[in-house]
Write a protein that holds these residues in place. Sequence first.
Motif, short mmCIF file in Angstrom:
data_model
loop_
_atom_site.label_atom_id
_atom_site.label_comp_id
_atom_site.label_asym_id
_atom_site.label_seq_id
_atom_site.Cartn_x
_atom_site.Cartn_y
_atom_site.Cartn_z
N ARG A 24 -35.89 -38.75 -7.25
CA ARG A 24 -37.28 -38.35 -7.48
C ARG A 24 -38.16 -39.53 -7.90
NH1 ARG A 24 -38.31 -32.65 -10.44
NH2 ARG A 24 -37.36 -31.25 -8.90
N GLY A 25 -37.54 -40.68 -8.17
CA GLY A 25 -38.29 -41.87 -8.54
C GLY A 25 -38.37 -42.16 -10.02
N HIS A 26 -37.62 -41.42 -10.83
CA HIS A 26 -37.61 -41.69 -12.27
C HIS A 26 -36.78 -42.93 -12.57
CE1 HIS A 26 -39.31 -37.79 -13.58
NE2 HIS A 26 -38.59 -37.26 -12.61
N ASP A 27 -37.27 -43.77 -13.47
CA ASP A 27 -36.40 -44.74 -14.12
C ASP A 27 -35.44 -43.95 -15.00
OD1 ASP A 27 -37.62 -46.98 -12.99
OD2 ASP A 27 -39.06 -47.17 -14.64
N LEU A 28 -34.28 -44.58 -15.31
CA LEU A 28 -33.26 -43.84 -16.02
C LEU A 28 -32.75 -44.57 -17.26
CD1 LEU A 28 -30.98 -42.68 -13.05
CD2 LEU A 28 -32.63 -41.27 -14.30
N VAL A 29 -32.37 -43.78 -18.25
CA VAL A 29 -31.56 -44.25 -19.36
C VAL A 29 -30.29 -43.40 -19.32
CG1 VAL A 29 -31.37 -44.64 -21.84
CG2 VAL A 29 -33.62 -44.77 -20.74
N LEU A 30 -29.17 -44.04 -19.06
CA LEU A 30 -27.90 -43.33 -18.90
C LEU A 30 -27.07 -43.49 -20.16
CD1 LEU A 30 -26.99 -44.47 -15.26
CD2 LEU A 30 -28.28 -42.45 -15.99
N VAL A 31 -26.64 -42.35 -20.72
CA VAL A 31 -25.90 -42.35 -21.98
C VAL A 31 -24.52 -41.74 -21.76
CG1 VAL A 31 -25.87 -41.54 -24.38
CG2 VAL A 31 -28.06 -42.10 -23.27
N ALA A 32 -23.49 -42.44 -22.20
CA ALA A 32 -22.12 -41.92 -22.17
C ALA A 32 -21.25 -42.88 -22.97
CB ALA A 32 -21.60 -41.77 -20.74
N LEU A 56 -26.90 -47.12 -22.03
CA LEU A 56 -26.81 -46.98 -23.49
C LEU A 56 -25.46 -46.34 -23.80
CD1 LEU A 56 -28.06 -47.23 -26.26
CD2 LEU A 56 -29.40 -45.17 -25.83
N THR A 57 -24.50 -47.16 -24.18
CA THR A 57 -23.17 -46.65 -24.51
C THR A 57 -23.20 -46.01 -25.89
OG1 THR A 57 -22.17 -48.45 -23.23
CG2 THR A 57 -20.74 -47.25 -24.74
N ALA A 58 -22.76 -44.75 -25.96
CA ALA A 58 -22.79 -44.03 -27.24
C ALA A 58 -21.81 -42.88 -27.23
CB ALA A 58 -24.20 -43.51 -27.53
N ASP A 59 -21.05 -42.77 -28.31
CA ASP A 59 -20.21 -41.61 -28.57
C ASP A 59 -21.01 -40.69 -29.49
OD1 ASP A 59 -18.39 -39.73 -29.46
OD2 ASP A 59 -16.79 -41.18 -29.84
N LEU A 60 -21.41 -39.56 -28.99
CA LEU A 60 -22.32 -38.69 -29.74
C LEU A 60 -21.67 -37.99 -30.92
CD1 LEU A 60 -24.46 -37.18 -26.84
CD2 LEU A 60 -24.87 -39.23 -28.21
N ALA A 65 -24.29 -43.83 -33.66
CA ALA A 65 -24.55 -43.93 -32.22
C ALA A 65 -25.61 -42.93 -31.80
CB ALA A 65 -23.26 -43.71 -31.44
N LEU A 66 -25.53 -41.71 -32.33
CA LEU A 66 -26.54 -40.70 -32.01
C LEU A 66 -27.92 -41.15 -32.48
CD1 LEU A 66 -27.39 -37.91 -31.00
CD2 LEU A 66 -26.65 -36.97 -33.20
N THR A 67 -27.98 -41.79 -33.63
CA THR A 67 -29.26 -42.31 -34.13
C THR A 67 -29.84 -43.34 -33.18
OG1 THR A 67 -28.66 -41.89 -36.44
CG2 THR A 67 -30.37 -43.55 -36.04
N ARG A 68 -28.99 -44.19 -32.60
CA ARG A 68 -29.48 -45.19 -31.63
C ARG A 68 -30.08 -44.51 -30.41
NH1 ARG A 68 -24.51 -47.67 -32.69
NH2 ARG A 68 -23.74 -47.17 -30.59
N VAL A 69 -29.43 -43.45 -29.95
CA VAL A 69 -29.98 -42.72 -28.80
C VAL A 69 -31.30 -42.07 -29.17
CG1 VAL A 69 -29.56 -40.90 -27.10
CG2 VAL A 69 -27.66 -42.31 -27.89
N ASN A 85 -30.05 -33.06 -22.07
CA ASN A 85 -28.92 -32.99 -22.99
C ASN A 85 -27.76 -32.33 -22.27
OD1 ASN A 85 -29.69 -34.08 -25.60
ND2 ASN A 85 -31.19 -32.42 -25.72
N ASN A 86 -26.89 -33.15 -21.71
CA ASN A 86 -25.80 -32.63 -20.88
C ASN A 86 -24.42 -32.88 -21.48
OD1 ASN A 86 -24.33 -32.03 -18.16
ND2 ASN A 86 -23.73 -34.12 -18.71
N ALA A 87 -24.26 -33.88 -22.32
CA ALA A 87 -22.93 -34.27 -22.81
C ALA A 87 -22.20 -33.09 -23.42
CB ALA A 87 -23.07 -35.39 -23.83
N GLY A 88 -20.92 -32.99 -23.09
CA GLY A 88 -20.14 -31.90 -23.66
C GLY A 88 -18.73 -31.88 -23.13
N TYR A 89 -17.88 -31.20 -23.85
CA TYR A 89 -16.50 -31.01 -23.42
C TYR A 89 -15.94 -29.81 -24.15
CZ TYR A 89 -15.14 -33.35 -27.82
OH TYR A 89 -14.99 -33.70 -29.14
N SER A 90 -14.72 -29.41 -23.79
CA SER A 90 -14.11 -28.24 -24.39
C SER A 90 -12.69 -28.58 -24.81
CB SER A 90 -14.09 -27.09 -23.37
OG SER A 90 -13.50 -25.94 -23.92
#
Length: 255
Positions: A24-32, A56-60, A65-69, A85-90
């Motif tokens: 869509r043409g957005h610049d991105l900030v990728l976090v993981a 942006l490397t971060a363990d949420l 690290a969350l503060t940096r994000v 806000n997509n990060a997640g696991y089970s």
Amino acid sequence: MSTALVTGATAGIGREFAVQLAARGHDLVLVARDTARLDELADLLGSEHGIDVEVLTADLTDRAALTRVAERVASADDPVDVLVNNAGYSLKQRFLDNDVAAEEAVFDVLTRAVLVLSHTAGRAMRERGRGQIINVSSVASFIASGTYSASKSWVTVFSEGLASELTGTGVGVTALCPGFTHTEFHERADLDMTRMPEFMWLDAPRLVRDALADADKGKVVSVPGMQYKAIVGALRVLPRPLVRRQSRSAHRPSD
């Protein structure tokens, strides 16, 4: 050009959001957490779409690290216009069989990170009079099956409340509630999904296209797939004791 920040961007639904937002043409900030995978995706999307991609490397689960994000989300000089806000696991085992520290870590990613980043983005976007927050929840938010279900229920209701609070400000909020989706999610959780019929599975690219379309329309709760729209419709009207009985086997791990 606007900027979108996606957490959990290296796999599954998060990666698909990054791909489609880049298109869509957005610049991105990728976090993981995985820098190598972040760099690989950043190089791919930057070269394919001619956009700027920040890693942006971060363990949420780590509050620093969350503060940096959050600080990146709050930037006035280089604003974030879309937050996903997509990060997640089970976890594989039931609540009482898990170590409480493991449960706390999942809780921090699924709920606390969403709260902190939505608060930061909501304030910054409200000040600018524009923006979009997409919180990835789950169809599991409508059932009663362990802490994953409970956390996603919080995400859905929280998003509805935030959407109401931001009405008229130019800032939209959407809770995305997908069902079973072909991604790495279940494999990473070591869940045996072989008995799940194929018609219950969603396709990540179609799911994200539908979610972005719903967000564009200002829809607060987005449920992709006709099968899951029907299921959620039923869950909203069924008596809760019946929902609880039906939920006992949901997300049950394999032996």
